[in-house]
Write a protein that holds these residues in place. Structure first.
Motif, mmCIF file in Angstrom:
data_model
loop_
_atom_site.group_PDB
_atom_site.id
_atom_site.type_symbol
_atom_site.label_atom_id
_atom_site.label_comp_id
_atom_site.label_asym_id
_atom_site.label_seq_id
_atom_site.Cartn_x
_atom_site.Cartn_y
_atom_site.Cartn_z
ATOM 1 N N LEU A 168 0.826 -1.210 0.000
ATOM 2 C CA LEU A 168 0.000 0.000 0.000
ATOM 3 C C LEU A 168 0.858 1.257 0.000
ATOM 4 C CD1 LEU A 168 -2.822 -1.053 2.487
ATOM 5 C CD2 LEU A 168 -2.995 -0.826 0.001
ATOM 6 N N ARG A 169 1.932 1.226 0.758
ATOM 7 C CA ARG A 169 2.828 2.397 0.771
ATOM 8 C C ARG A 169 3.440 2.625 -0.608
ATOM 9 N NH1 ARG A 169 3.790 0.354 6.020
ATOM 10 N NH2 ARG A 169 5.508 -0.958 5.313
ATOM 11 N N GLU A 170 3.751 1.558 -1.307
ATOM 12 C CA GLU A 170 4.313 1.686 -2.645
ATOM 13 C C GLU A 170 3.295 2.239 -3.635
ATOM 14 O OE1 GLU A 170 5.583 -2.188 -3.719
ATOM 15 O OE2 GLU A 170 7.358 -2.208 -2.424
ATOM 16 N N LEU A 171 2.041 1.874 -3.454
ATOM 17 C CA LEU A 171 1.016 2.229 -4.428
ATOM 18 C C LEU A 171 0.369 3.585 -4.179
ATOM 19 C CD1 LEU A 171 -0.923 -1.154 -4.813
ATOM 20 C CD2 LEU A 171 0.958 -0.282 -6.212
ATOM 21 N N ALA A 172 0.543 4.117 -2.978
ATOM 22 C CA ALA A 172 -0.188 5.327 -2.588
ATOM 23 C C ALA A 172 -0.013 6.475 -3.573
ATOM 24 C CB ALA A 172 0.236 5.755 -1.187
ATOM 25 N N ALA A 183 -6.924 -11.329 3.796
ATOM 26 C CA ALA A 183 -7.714 -11.549 5.003
ATOM 27 C C ALA A 183 -7.267 -10.614 6.129
ATOM 28 C CB ALA A 183 -7.576 -12.999 5.463
ATOM 29 N N GLY A 184 -8.239 -10.045 6.814
ATOM 30 C CA GLY A 184 -7.957 -9.271 8.010
ATOM 31 C C GLY A 184 -7.522 -7.843 7.785
ATOM 32 N N VAL A 185 -7.370 -7.402 6.556
ATOM 33 C CA VAL A 185 -6.951 -6.025 6.270
ATOM 34 C C VAL A 185 -8.200 -5.220 5.948
ATOM 35 C CG1 VAL A 185 -5.504 -4.513 4.883
ATOM 36 C CG2 VAL A 185 -4.741 -6.844 5.401
ATOM 37 N N SER A 186 -8.530 -4.269 6.805
ATOM 38 C CA SER A 186 -9.798 -3.562 6.702
ATOM 39 C C SER A 186 -9.827 -2.577 5.546
ATOM 40 C CB SER A 186 -10.092 -2.818 8.004
ATOM 41 O OG SER A 186 -9.186 -1.738 8.160
ATOM 42 N N ILE A 187 -11.036 -2.217 5.151
ATOM 43 C CA ILE A 187 -11.231 -1.188 4.131
ATOM 44 C C ILE A 187 -10.622 0.121 4.599
ATOM 45 C CG2 ILE A 187 -12.982 0.236 2.990
ATOM 46 C CD1 ILE A 187 -14.749 -2.302 2.905
ATOM 47 N N ALA A 188 -10.809 0.443 5.876
ATOM 48 C CA ALA A 188 -10.259 1.691 6.419
ATOM 49 C C ALA A 188 -8.748 1.729 6.307
ATOM 50 C CB ALA A 188 -10.690 1.862 7.869
ATOM 51 N N THR A 189 -8.095 0.605 6.584
ATOM 52 C CA THR A 189 -6.638 0.536 6.481
ATOM 53 C C THR A 189 -6.186 0.806 5.049
ATOM 54 O OG1 THR A 189 -6.411 -1.018 8.323
ATOM 55 C CG2 THR A 189 -4.624 -0.983 6.708
ATOM 56 N N ILE A 190 -6.866 0.194 4.096
ATOM 57 C CA ILE A 190 -6.514 0.376 2.687
ATOM 58 C C ILE A 190 -6.787 1.809 2.248
ATOM 59 C CG2 ILE A 190 -7.008 -0.380 0.331
ATOM 60 C CD1 ILE A 190 -7.786 -3.122 1.581
ATOM 61 N N SER A 191 -7.944 2.328 2.609
ATOM 62 C CA SER A 191 -8.317 3.686 2.212
ATOM 63 C C SER A 191 -7.385 4.721 2.819
ATOM 64 C CB SER A 191 -9.761 3.972 2.634
ATOM 65 O OG SER A 191 -10.665 3.089 1.988
ATOM 66 N N ASP A 192 -7.044 4.541 4.098
ATOM 67 C CA ASP A 192 -6.142 5.486 4.758
ATOM 68 C C ASP A 192 -4.773 5.503 4.092
ATOM 69 O OD1 ASP A 192 -8.148 6.130 6.507
ATOM 70 O OD2 ASP A 192 -7.354 4.957 8.184
ATOM 71 N N ALA A 193 -4.323 4.322 3.663
ATOM 72 C CA ALA A 193 -3.000 4.233 3.049
ATOM 73 C C ALA A 193 -2.982 4.805 1.638
ATOM 74 C CB ALA A 193 -2.530 2.779 3.031
ATOM 75 N N LEU A 194 -4.052 4.613 0.896
ATOM 76 C CA LEU A 194 -4.074 5.033 -0.504
ATOM 77 C C LEU A 194 -4.545 6.475 -0.687
ATOM 78 C CD1 LEU A 194 -5.472 1.846 -2.286
ATOM 79 C CD2 LEU A 194 -3.089 2.578 -2.045
ATOM 80 N N GLY A 195 -5.290 6.983 0.267
ATOM 81 C CA GLY A 195 -5.731 8.371 0.179
ATOM 82 C C GLY A 195 -7.226 8.518 0.028
ATOM 83 N N ALA A 196 -7.725 9.718 0.294
ATOM 84 C CA ALA A 196 -9.154 9.995 0.266
ATOM 85 C C ALA A 196 -9.731 9.771 -1.128
ATOM 86 C CB ALA A 196 -9.404 11.433 0.705
ATOM 87 N N ALA A 225 -17.134 -19.964 -2.590
ATOM 88 C CA ALA A 225 -18.191 -19.256 -1.859
ATOM 89 C C ALA A 225 -17.542 -17.992 -1.319
ATOM 90 C CB ALA A 225 -18.740 -20.120 -0.727
ATOM 91 N N SER A 226 -17.874 -16.849 -1.899
ATOM 92 C CA SER A 226 -17.204 -15.593 -1.580
ATOM 93 C C SER A 226 -18.191 -14.567 -1.046
ATOM 94 C CB SER A 226 -16.511 -15.014 -2.823
ATOM 95 O OG SER A 226 -15.625 -15.937 -3.411
ATOM 96 N N ALA A 227 -17.661 -13.629 -0.291
ATOM 97 C CA ALA A 227 -18.449 -12.480 0.162
ATOM 98 C C ALA A 227 -17.602 -11.236 -0.044
ATOM 99 C CB ALA A 227 -18.850 -12.632 1.613
ATOM 100 N N TYR A 228 -18.271 -10.097 -0.241
ATOM 101 C CA TYR A 228 -17.536 -8.854 -0.434
ATOM 102 C C TYR A 228 -18.257 -7.708 0.253
ATOM 103 C CZ TYR A 228 -20.945 -7.856 -4.154
ATOM 104 O OH TYR A 228 -22.100 -7.642 -4.865
ATOM 105 N N ALA A 229 -17.485 -6.702 0.623
ATOM 106 C CA ALA A 229 -18.010 -5.508 1.284
ATOM 107 C C ALA A 229 -17.500 -4.284 0.557
ATOM 108 C CB ALA A 229 -17.585 -5.473 2.744
ATOM 109 N N LEU A 230 -18.372 -3.299 0.352
ATOM 110 C CA LEU A 230 -18.002 -2.074 -0.353
ATOM 111 C C LEU A 230 -17.488 -1.021 0.620
ATOM 112 C CD1 LEU A 230 -20.988 -1.553 -2.825
ATOM 113 C CD2 LEU A 230 -18.916 -2.931 -3.146
ATOM 114 N N GLY A 231 -16.428 -0.328 0.199
ATOM 115 C CA GLY A 231 -15.973 0.833 0.935
ATOM 116 C C GLY A 231 -16.899 2.014 0.689
#
Length: 288
Positions: free
Chosen positions: A96-100, A114-127, A146-152
Protein backbone atom coordinates in the motif's frame (compact mmCIF):
# COMPACT_ATOMS: atom_id res chain seq x y z
CA UNK A 1 -5.23 -0.12 -26.41
CA UNK A 2 -5.89 3.22 -28.08
CA UNK A 3 -2.93 5.31 -29.19
CA UNK A 4 -4.84 8.55 -28.62
CA UNK A 5 -3.12 11.08 -26.40
CA UNK A 6 -6.46 11.99 -24.81
CA UNK A 7 -6.93 10.29 -21.45
CA UNK A 8 -10.01 8.03 -21.42
CA UNK A 9 -12.90 9.05 -19.21
CA UNK A 10 -13.74 6.99 -16.15
CA UNK A 11 -16.87 5.61 -17.86
CA UNK A 12 -14.81 4.58 -20.89
CA UNK A 13 -12.10 3.04 -18.72
CA UNK A 14 -14.64 1.08 -16.68
CA UNK A 15 -16.74 -0.26 -19.55
CA UNK A 16 -16.85 -4.05 -19.43
CA UNK A 17 -15.36 -4.78 -22.89
CA UNK A 18 -12.26 -2.66 -22.24
CA UNK A 19 -11.84 -2.81 -18.46
CA UNK A 20 -8.21 -3.61 -17.68
CA UNK A 21 -7.45 -5.86 -14.71
CA UNK A 22 -4.21 -5.87 -12.75
CA UNK A 23 -3.39 -8.49 -10.13
CA UNK A 24 -0.72 -7.63 -7.62
CA UNK A 25 0.30 -11.12 -6.62
CA UNK A 26 0.19 -14.24 -8.79
CA UNK A 27 -0.40 -16.97 -6.21
CA UNK A 28 -3.00 -19.74 -6.19
CA UNK A 29 -6.00 -17.55 -5.42
CA UNK A 30 -5.04 -14.92 -7.99
CA UNK A 31 -4.51 -17.69 -10.52
CA UNK A 32 -7.93 -19.19 -9.76
CA UNK A 33 -9.65 -15.82 -10.12
CA UNK A 34 -7.88 -14.97 -13.37
CA UNK A 35 -8.63 -18.35 -14.93
CA UNK A 36 -12.25 -18.14 -13.83
CA UNK A 37 -12.75 -14.66 -15.25
CA UNK A 38 -11.32 -15.62 -18.61
CA UNK A 39 -13.24 -18.90 -18.73
CA UNK A 40 -16.54 -17.15 -17.90
CA UNK A 41 -15.98 -14.34 -20.39
CA UNK A 42 -15.81 -11.63 -17.73
CA UNK A 43 -12.62 -10.47 -19.43
CA UNK A 44 -10.07 -11.57 -21.99
CA UNK A 45 -6.43 -12.47 -21.45
CA UNK A 46 -5.16 -9.40 -23.28
CA UNK A 47 -6.85 -7.17 -20.68
CA UNK A 48 -5.28 -8.89 -17.65
CA UNK A 49 -1.81 -8.46 -16.21
CA UNK A 50 -0.07 -9.52 -13.03
CA UNK A 51 2.96 -8.60 -11.01
CA UNK A 52 4.74 -10.74 -8.45
CA UNK A 53 8.19 -10.57 -6.86
CA UNK A 54 8.82 -14.17 -7.95
CA UNK A 55 9.54 -14.13 -11.67
CA UNK A 56 8.89 -17.86 -12.00
CA UNK A 57 5.41 -17.52 -10.46
CA UNK A 58 4.24 -14.59 -12.59
CA UNK A 59 5.84 -15.91 -15.78
CA UNK A 60 4.28 -19.35 -15.37
CA UNK A 61 0.82 -17.84 -14.89
CA UNK A 62 1.32 -15.60 -17.92
CA UNK A 63 2.50 -18.50 -20.04
CA UNK A 64 -0.46 -20.70 -19.07
CA UNK A 65 -3.19 -18.05 -19.43
CA UNK A 66 -1.89 -15.62 -22.04
CA UNK A 67 -2.00 -12.63 -19.70
CA UNK A 68 0.82 -10.11 -19.32
CA UNK A 69 3.39 -10.40 -16.53
CA UNK A 70 5.15 -7.37 -15.09
CA UNK A 71 7.95 -7.08 -12.58
CA UNK A 72 6.84 -3.64 -11.40
CA UNK A 73 3.73 -2.87 -9.37
CA UNK A 74 3.86 0.69 -10.72
CA UNK A 75 3.60 -0.52 -14.30
CA UNK A 76 0.68 -2.66 -13.22
CA UNK A 77 -1.20 0.31 -11.79
CA UNK A 78 -0.65 2.44 -14.89
CA UNK A 79 -2.08 -0.20 -17.21
CA UNK A 80 -5.07 -1.20 -15.03
CA UNK A 81 -8.54 0.06 -14.20
CA UNK A 82 -9.23 -2.58 -11.56
CA UNK A 83 -6.45 -3.48 -9.13
CA UNK A 84 -6.77 -6.77 -7.27
CA UNK A 85 -4.54 -6.89 -4.19
CA UNK A 86 -3.79 -10.60 -3.95
CA UNK A 87 -0.93 -10.40 -1.46
CA UNK A 88 -0.45 -11.86 2.00
CA UNK A 89 -1.78 -9.71 4.85
CA UNK A 90 1.71 -9.26 6.29
CA UNK A 91 2.86 -7.77 2.98
CA UNK A 92 -0.08 -5.43 2.54
CA UNK A 93 1.37 -2.47 4.45
CA UNK A 94 4.45 -2.30 2.26
CA UNK A 95 2.43 -2.76 -0.94
CA UNK A 96 0.00 0.00 0.00
CA UNK A 97 2.83 2.40 0.77
CA UNK A 98 4.31 1.69 -2.64
CA UNK A 99 1.02 2.23 -4.43
CA UNK A 100 -0.19 5.33 -2.59
CA UNK A 101 1.43 7.75 -5.03
CA UNK A 102 0.05 6.12 -8.18
CA UNK A 103 -3.43 4.80 -7.31
CA UNK A 104 -6.12 7.34 -8.17
CA UNK A 105 -9.88 7.62 -7.56
CA UNK A 106 -10.33 6.25 -11.10
CA UNK A 107 -9.00 2.88 -9.96
CA UNK A 108 -11.26 0.27 -8.40
CA UNK A 109 -9.19 -1.45 -5.71
CA UNK A 110 -10.24 -4.98 -4.72
CA UNK A 111 -8.49 -6.63 -1.79
CA UNK A 112 -8.58 -10.36 -1.07
CA UNK A 113 -6.15 -10.10 1.86
CA UNK A 114 -7.71 -11.55 5.00
CA UNK A 115 -7.96 -9.27 8.01
CA UNK A 116 -6.95 -6.02 6.27
CA UNK A 117 -9.80 -3.56 6.70
CA UNK A 118 -11.23 -1.19 4.13
CA UNK A 119 -10.26 1.69 6.42
CA UNK A 120 -6.64 0.54 6.48
CA UNK A 121 -6.51 0.38 2.69
CA UNK A 122 -8.32 3.69 2.21
CA UNK A 123 -6.14 5.49 4.76
CA UNK A 124 -3.00 4.23 3.05
CA UNK A 125 -4.07 5.03 -0.50
CA UNK A 126 -5.73 8.37 0.18
CA UNK A 127 -9.15 10.00 0.27
CA UNK A 128 -11.68 9.17 -2.42
CA UNK A 129 -10.31 5.75 -3.30
CA UNK A 130 -12.84 3.13 -4.38
CA UNK A 131 -12.14 0.04 -2.28
CA UNK A 132 -13.89 -3.34 -2.08
CA UNK A 133 -12.83 -6.04 0.36
CA UNK A 134 -13.38 -9.69 -0.62
CA UNK A 135 -13.28 -12.96 1.32
CA UNK A 136 -12.96 -15.87 -1.15
CA UNK A 137 -12.35 -19.52 -0.29
CA UNK A 138 -10.18 -22.27 -1.73
CA UNK A 139 -12.87 -24.13 -3.77
CA UNK A 140 -12.63 -21.12 -6.10
CA UNK A 141 -9.64 -23.04 -7.48
CA UNK A 142 -12.20 -25.41 -9.04
CA UNK A 143 -14.79 -22.76 -9.90
CA UNK A 144 -16.90 -23.63 -6.84
CA UNK A 145 -15.96 -20.80 -4.50
CA UNK A 146 -18.19 -19.26 -1.86
CA UNK A 147 -17.20 -15.59 -1.58
CA UNK A 148 -18.45 -12.48 0.16
CA UNK A 149 -17.54 -8.85 -0.43
CA UNK A 150 -18.01 -5.51 1.28
CA UNK A 151 -18.00 -2.07 -0.35
CA UNK A 152 -15.97 0.83 0.93
CA UNK A 153 -17.67 4.22 1.35
CA UNK A 154 -16.55 5.47 -2.07
CA UNK A 155 -17.38 2.32 -4.02
CA UNK A 156 -20.39 2.58 -6.32
CA UNK A 157 -23.21 0.28 -7.35
CA UNK A 158 -21.36 -0.20 -10.64
CA UNK A 159 -18.30 -1.29 -8.67
CA UNK A 160 -20.47 -3.81 -6.83
CA UNK A 161 -21.68 -5.22 -10.15
CA UNK A 162 -18.09 -5.55 -11.37
CA UNK A 163 -17.02 -7.44 -8.26
CA UNK A 164 -20.15 -9.61 -8.27
CA UNK A 165 -19.47 -10.76 -11.84
CA UNK A 166 -15.78 -11.21 -11.00
CA UNK A 167 -16.53 -13.53 -8.07
CA UNK A 168 -19.45 -15.31 -9.73
CA UNK A 169 -16.99 -16.46 -12.38
CA UNK A 170 -15.39 -18.77 -9.77
CA UNK A 171 -18.48 -19.81 -7.82
CA UNK A 172 -21.11 -17.85 -5.90
CA UNK A 173 -20.80 -14.52 -4.14
CA UNK A 174 -22.84 -12.37 -1.80
CA UNK A 175 -22.52 -8.77 -0.66
CA UNK A 176 -22.35 -8.19 3.10
CA UNK A 177 -21.45 -5.34 5.47
CA UNK A 178 -17.77 -5.37 6.35
CA UNK A 179 -18.70 -6.11 9.96
CA UNK A 180 -19.86 -9.57 8.83
CA UNK A 181 -16.64 -10.60 7.07
CA UNK A 182 -15.22 -12.24 10.19
CA UNK A 183 -18.34 -14.42 10.31
CA UNK A 184 -17.87 -15.17 6.60
CA UNK A 185 -14.29 -16.18 7.34
CA UNK A 186 -15.46 -18.52 10.09
CA UNK A 187 -18.09 -20.12 7.86
CA UNK A 188 -17.00 -20.26 4.21
CA UNK A 189 -13.34 -19.29 4.67
CA UNK A 190 -12.55 -21.99 7.23
CA UNK A 191 -15.53 -24.17 6.33
CA UNK A 192 -13.78 -26.28 3.67
CA UNK A 193 -11.50 -27.70 6.37
CA UNK A 194 -14.53 -28.60 8.48
CA UNK A 195 -16.15 -30.32 5.49
CA UNK A 196 -12.95 -32.22 4.70
CA UNK A 197 -12.98 -33.53 8.27
CA UNK A 198 -16.60 -34.59 7.84
CA UNK A 199 -15.76 -36.38 4.58
CA UNK A 200 -12.83 -38.12 6.23
CA UNK A 201 -15.00 -39.19 9.16
CA UNK A 202 -17.75 -40.49 6.87
CA UNK A 203 -15.11 -42.42 4.94
CA UNK A 204 -13.79 -43.86 8.21
CA UNK A 205 -17.33 -44.94 9.02
CA UNK A 206 -17.62 -46.67 5.68
CA UNK A 207 -14.35 -48.50 6.26
CA UNK A 208 -15.52 -49.48 9.75
CA UNK A 209 -18.66 -50.91 8.17
CA UNK A 210 -16.59 -52.95 5.69
CA UNK A 211 -15.98 -50.80 2.60
CA UNK A 212 -12.58 -50.39 0.93
CA UNK A 213 -11.03 -46.98 1.63
CA UNK A 214 -11.16 -45.71 -1.94
CA UNK A 215 -14.81 -46.67 -2.29
CA UNK A 216 -15.70 -45.16 1.08
CA UNK A 217 -13.95 -41.86 0.31
CA UNK A 218 -15.56 -41.54 -3.12
CA UNK A 219 -19.01 -42.24 -1.73
CA UNK A 220 -18.50 -39.83 1.16
CA UNK A 221 -17.23 -36.98 -1.04
CA UNK A 222 -19.92 -37.47 -3.69
CA UNK A 223 -22.60 -37.62 -1.00
CA UNK A 224 -21.47 -34.25 0.37
CA UNK A 225 -21.30 -32.78 -3.15
CA UNK A 226 -24.73 -34.06 -4.11
CA UNK A 227 -26.31 -32.98 -0.84
CA UNK A 228 -24.90 -29.47 -1.23
CA UNK A 229 -26.33 -29.21 -4.73
CA UNK A 230 -29.72 -30.33 -3.43
CA UNK A 231 -29.70 -27.44 -0.95
CA UNK A 232 -28.64 -24.87 -3.55
CA UNK A 233 -30.80 -26.03 -6.44
CA UNK A 234 -34.05 -26.89 -4.63
CA UNK A 235 -33.97 -23.87 -2.27
CA UNK A 236 -35.44 -26.14 0.38
CA UNK A 237 -34.39 -25.80 4.01
CA UNK A 238 -31.71 -28.37 4.92
CA UNK A 239 -34.04 -29.66 7.63
CA UNK A 240 -36.74 -30.37 5.05
CA UNK A 241 -34.28 -32.26 2.86
CA UNK A 242 -33.09 -34.18 5.90
CA UNK A 243 -36.68 -35.21 6.64
CA UNK A 244 -37.09 -36.50 3.08
CA UNK A 245 -34.33 -39.02 3.74
CA UNK A 246 -35.55 -39.97 7.22
CA UNK A 247 -38.22 -42.68 7.45
CA UNK A 248 -39.86 -43.80 10.71
CA UNK A 249 -37.76 -46.36 12.54
CA UNK A 250 -35.24 -46.51 9.69
CA UNK A 251 -31.49 -46.39 9.29
CA UNK A 252 -31.18 -42.63 8.87
CA UNK A 253 -32.97 -41.68 12.08
CA UNK A 254 -30.75 -44.14 13.93
CA UNK A 255 -27.69 -42.37 12.55
CA UNK A 256 -29.13 -38.91 13.24
CA UNK A 257 -29.81 -39.94 16.82
CA UNK A 258 -26.16 -40.93 17.18
CA UNK A 259 -25.04 -37.55 15.78
CA UNK A 260 -27.31 -35.59 18.10
CA UNK A 261 -26.20 -37.63 21.10
CA UNK A 262 -22.56 -36.87 20.22
CA UNK A 263 -23.27 -33.15 19.93
CA UNK A 264 -22.15 -32.87 16.30
CA UNK A 265 -24.53 -30.01 15.54
CA UNK A 266 -23.27 -27.98 18.50
CA UNK A 267 -19.64 -28.80 17.66
CA UNK A 268 -20.01 -27.44 14.12
CA UNK A 269 -21.68 -24.26 15.40
CA UNK A 270 -18.83 -23.87 17.89
CA UNK A 271 -16.25 -24.42 15.12
CA UNK A 272 -17.65 -21.59 12.98
CA UNK A 273 -17.89 -19.30 15.98
CA UNK A 274 -14.32 -20.09 17.09
CA UNK A 275 -12.96 -19.46 13.59
CA UNK A 276 -14.87 -16.18 13.31
CA UNK A 277 -13.59 -15.07 16.70
CA UNK A 278 -10.03 -15.90 15.72
CA UNK A 279 -10.47 -13.96 12.46
CA UNK A 280 -11.42 -10.89 14.48
CA UNK A 281 -8.41 -11.38 16.75
CA UNK A 282 -6.03 -11.62 13.80
CA UNK A 283 -7.57 -8.56 12.15
CA UNK A 284 -6.96 -6.56 15.32
CA UNK A 285 -3.22 -7.28 15.20
CA UNK A 286 -2.78 -7.28 11.41
CA UNK A 287 0.28 -5.29 10.24
CA UNK A 288 -0.70 -1.81 9.09
Amino acid sequence: MSTSTTAPSRSDRDSAPSRRWGFIGAGKMASALIRGMIRAGVTTADLVSTSDPLASTRDELARETGITAAASNFAMVERSDVLVLAVKPQSMGQVLRELAAVVTPDHLVVSIAAGVSIATISDALGAGRRVVRVMPNTPALLGEGASAYALGPNATSDDAAVVQAFLDSVGRAVRVPESQLDAVTGLSGSGPAFVYMIIEALSDGGVRAGLPRDVATMLAAQTVLGSARMVLETNLHPGALKDQVTSPGGTTIAGLHALERAGVRGALIDAVQAAAHRSAELAAVAPQ
